[in-house]
Structure formats: C-alpha cells, structure tokens
Design an enzyme around this catalytic site. Sequence first.
Site, PDB file in Angstrom:
ATOM      1  N   ALA A 215       0.855  -1.201   0.000  1.00  0.00           N
ATOM      2  CA  ALA A 215       0.000   0.000   0.000  1.00  0.00           C
ATOM      3  C   ALA A 215       0.880   1.237   0.000  1.00  0.00           C
ATOM      4  CB  ALA A 215      -0.903  -0.012   1.217  1.00  0.00           C
ATOM      5  N   ASN A 216       0.308   2.400   0.160  1.00  0.00           N
ATOM      6  CA  ASN A 216       1.083   3.637   0.330  1.00  0.00           C
ATOM      7  C   ASN A 216       0.351   4.545   1.315  1.00  0.00           C
ATOM      8  OD1 ASN A 216      -0.717   5.508  -1.239  1.00  0.00           O
ATOM      9  ND2 ASN A 216      -0.225   4.043  -2.857  1.00  0.00           N
ATOM     10  N   ARG A 217       0.947   5.707   1.589  1.00  0.00           N
ATOM     11  CA  ARG A 217       0.432   6.547   2.676  1.00  0.00           C
ATOM     12  C   ARG A 217      -0.686   7.506   2.276  1.00  0.00           C
ATOM     13  NH1 ARG A 217       3.750   5.857   6.900  1.00  0.00           N
ATOM     14  NH2 ARG A 217       5.923   5.294   6.477  1.00  0.00           N
TER      15      ARG A 217
END
Length: 412
Positions: A215-217
């Site tokens: 995932a990412n932020r």
Amino acid sequence: MTGLTGKRILLVVSGGIAAYKALELIRRLRERGASVRAVMTAAAQAFVTPLSVGALTGGRVFTDLLDREDEHDVGHIRLARECDLVLIAPATADLLARMAQGLAGDLATTVLLATDRPVLAAPAMNPRMWAHPATQRNLATLHADGVHFVGPEVGEMAESGEAGLGRMAEPADIAAAAEALLTPRAIMAATLAGQHVLVTAGPTHEPIDPVRYIANRSSGRQGFAVAEAAAAAGARVTLVAGPVALADPPGVRTVRVETAAEMLAAVEAALPADVAVMAAAVGDWRPQEAAPGKLKKKAGEAARLDLTTNPDILAAVAQHATKRPRLVVGFAAETDDLLANAEAKRAAKGCDMIVANDVSPGTGVMGGARNTVHLVTAAGVESWPSMLKTAVAERLVARIAETLARSRAAAE
Ligand code: C5P
C-alpha cells in the site's frame, strides 16, 4: 486580478478571543481586492474596538440594531443585501446557536436572518464547546440551511493553552475560502451543472497473500475534497476510491475498490465523463501473483517478491480512443525536481493539467489537512500558496469550470 476584485464583503465579528484575527483578515481581504464593511456584536467590542476595525475597513463600523442614524441611511436590510458575501469571523458558539434558532435580537443576527447572500462562517471556540452535542446540532442545522464553513482547525487555544479542534482558521485560509466561494459561482453553475466528473482517490492495496498487501500513505483526503467540491458546484460526480477511512461525500456516487486493476475497471465502467480528476495514488507495482494461502517464513531464508507493473489509469483515460473526457487532470506527488517531473508527466500521459505537490518528509502533505500545489498546464506553471485541501479542491474545481467555459466559448 484575484477572485475578490471588486467584491463587497460584509464581515460580522462576534465576541471571541479570535476577534483580534479579524483585523488581519480585513487586510487579507482588501489585499485581494475586496471592499469590507464590518458589523460587530457587543461582545466583539470587548475584544477589539470598532475604531481599529474601522481603520482597517476604511469605513464606518455597524454595531447597533436600533441606531436611528444607521437605520436612516443604511439600515439592516441594506447592510444584509449590499454585499456579495456575508463572512462571520470569528463565529462563536453563541452566534452559531442564535443563527440556528433564527433569532434576531441584535444587528449581527438580524443581518444574518435578512440576507439572501452566501454566508461563510469561520467558527472559533473552545474544543469542548465545539464538540458539545448542542453545537454539533446547530452546525447540522446551519449546514442544512446552506451556510458554508471554513475551519475550525486543531490548535492551541489562546486563552487556556488547551489544544484541540476549535481554533479559528488562519485569515489567509478564510480569505481563500471566500474567494473560492465567490469567484466561480456564476461560471461554475453554468458550466458544471449536470456535467459528469470522474474522480479517483486514495491508495490501492495490492495483495501479496490473503493477509498482506502493498500500500502507500495516501489518505484520499484531496481526492474526496475534489469530489465534494465538484458535486457542490452542480456536477454529477463518480468517485472511485481505494481503501480509505473516509465517508462517502454527500451527493457523490462512490465506488469502493481495493486494487489498481479494480480501479481501472471501475473507471472504465464510469466513462464517458466530461472531466476526469485522477487524484489516486495508484500502486505502481503489484505482486505478480497473490498467493492463495498465507505465505510462511522459512528460517534462514530471505523472502523475495516478484512484482509486475500496474496499468496507468490516468494515461488510459487521457489516451482513450473513444471516450477521452474533455478535460483530464492528473496529480504528481514528487520529492525531487517537482516541476520538471510534473511537466514531463503531463506530456507523457497526455493529460491537460497536472496538480504537482511536494510530498517530501516534513511537508506533512501525506495524510495532513494542508497542501501546497503547483498547477502545471500547457500555458505554464501557477504556484498556489499553502492552503487546506478543501480550499485546493474548491480552487481546482473553479479552474476546471473556467477552462471548460473557455473551451466551450472557443468552440462556438
Ligand atoms: O506516474 P505517477 O504515479 O507519478 O503519476 C501520478 C498520476 O498518475 C496521478 O494522477 C495518478 O492518479 C495517476 N496514476 C494512475 N495509474 C497509475 C499510476 C499513476 O492513474 N498506475
């Protein structure tokens, strides 16, 4: 020229410690070309004097409902109508409560009841007062009545040192919100009404196995704000959102997805659209194959993951053979060479505008409430000051409306 050039603002100052910021707010509004008339409640005058407020507005300050002179030459009805926007800053819990009730016991509340102009309130109060069910009930009523809000923000309270949600938005942000509310109204209503705006937002989750993912932020806040602003401007909005902890924006058809492949499918299913704003932080890679069962670690053995490249959704939309929206907007979050990378991306992907932002550690953009962006178009780069993501969204939607209106006029 700014969006406030020539605009008349009626500023209502109510009585909270943040009233001192009304002075700076008047300066910011006038810098942007607005003229300001001020109404002060009795309590406001305990915090700042009408003399200082009048010195900054360059005119008389109105304080009394039953002042025979005021009523004779200006009067509360004219005060309420001879403006393009009524701005309340600070808006105290008490004033909001009286507004929600429709009371008209003083000049400020009478003007607020009599006006047919848009009303923008910048609440300021102690965090407990803000969180109180009575205040929240009043806010819901005022929202339903069409009152617009900017802030409050999280911060330290001037009087008690307590921290929490309740501090008035900064004067520059209030001025930006006023501008966003005023500038585009006519153009936006005429150009965006009924248009289909497709927005992507949030990260993607790319499964490694049934319990793990890449995932990412991204928080999705910027994209959700764009969807909400486009809907508020009268557009029909489809929001394709990756996994985020945000509620569906009101009046927006929201489609929830997990992976880039699902996002692409949902975007293609939503076409045709008049405008596409691709704000999602789509994962660039995904595991080549998601394992059907939970992967087990093996003692002494390093794990490796084979990745494959995800489809580029923005490029697919911008280069669509049959259903390219008239306006395609991409986002570019960069940590280095922001503008050069953004322009290269605009050209490579074939979109009309790129909203470029610096997401270096320390900027607080990822997941935060504020954003500092540069709008990159074929005409060049426009740098916007740091503002709330909601303000970026409103300004972006205004720019989209202007661009559509211009291209429509050129085509005629
Ligand atoms: O190439 P990069 O990810 O930096 O480009 C950012 C822009 O491209 C954003 O608008 C993002 O939504 C879009 N994008 C996309 N699909 C991808 C990668 C990026 O739509 N696979």
